[in-house]
Design an enzyme around this catalytic site. Structure first.
Site: not given
Length: 226
Positions: A8, A10, A53, A151, A156
């Site tokens: 995963d 980010e 955000e 997250h 994750d």
């Protein structure tokens, strides 16, 4: 036994073509679809700002990445960990797109899409018309989500490893070790029968039922309505 890598990322945003960068990578080694305990995890300085955000999603601020390596500095270690094995991710095209943009920028070989296994595609095939986000799948399989307040790539990955095992049939294995002549250690796996598994009743929500009904309405002359 087959080796694969579940991973995963980010990022600073949603589009690498518009300058968004990878800021975290986590990867777990699976052998026979089960985690071995070997993992790779790194935080990366993106060489740009992190929009507010994006930070609200993953909880990572630019100040958290001061002194962290740039992608080009970790590229070889990442490629060494994943080897040539298949790569599993949820919404894998997103992660492949970002990693290939970073690898190209670092003048390293990009990842072939032939290696991609997308658990989102698998879930959509198995549960058409139902929500298939990682959170939704964890709830469907009664996987504990209490630690997932934002997250986080490594968390994750660990959640997705449990989801992936369920999507592959929920197989449980027992690990056996035996010492052969000469001191060599042989590893063997035994499959547990289904009766030893903990059974979970999955009750769809009203929204999931409505979504499923809308999906069925799109099918021409379904046999179950005749």
């Amino acid at each position: 036994m087959k080796r694969s890598i579940l991973f995963d990322t980010e990022t600073t945003g949603l589009d690498p073509a518009r300058g968004d960068r990878v800021i975290e990578i986590a990867a777990l080694e699976l052998v026979g679809d089960l985690p071995t305990g070997q993992h790779y995890h790194v935080l990366i300085h993106p060489e740009r700002d992190i929009p507010e955000e994006a930070s609200r999603v993953h909880g990572i601020l630019l100040s958290d990445l001061e002194g962290k390596p740039k992608f080009a500095e970790i590229a070889d270690a990442f490629l060494a960990f994943i080897g040539d094995d298949e790569l599993i991710a949820h919404n894998a095209r997103f992660d492949f797109g970002f990693l290939n943009a970073e690898l190209k920028r670092a003048q390293r070989p990009i990842l072939s899409l032939d290696r991609m296994v997308d658990t989102l595609d698998i879930a959509r095939d198995r549960y058409p018309g139902l929500p298939n986000s990682l959170d939704a799948l964890c709830r469907r399989f009664s996987i504990d989500l209490s630690a997932r307040t934002t997250h986080n790539a490594l968390l994750d990955c660990r959640l997705l490893a449990e989801v992936y095992l369920e999507l592959m049939g929920g197989r449980q294995r027992g690990l056996g070790l035996s010492v052969q002549d000469g001191g060599a250690v042989q590893v063997s796996y035994a499959y547990d029968c289904a009766a030893r598994r903990t059974q979970h009743l999955v009750v769809p929500t009203s929204g999931e039922l409505a979504a499923h009904t809308r999906f069925l309405d799109k099918i021409k002359d379904p046999i179950w309505t005749t």
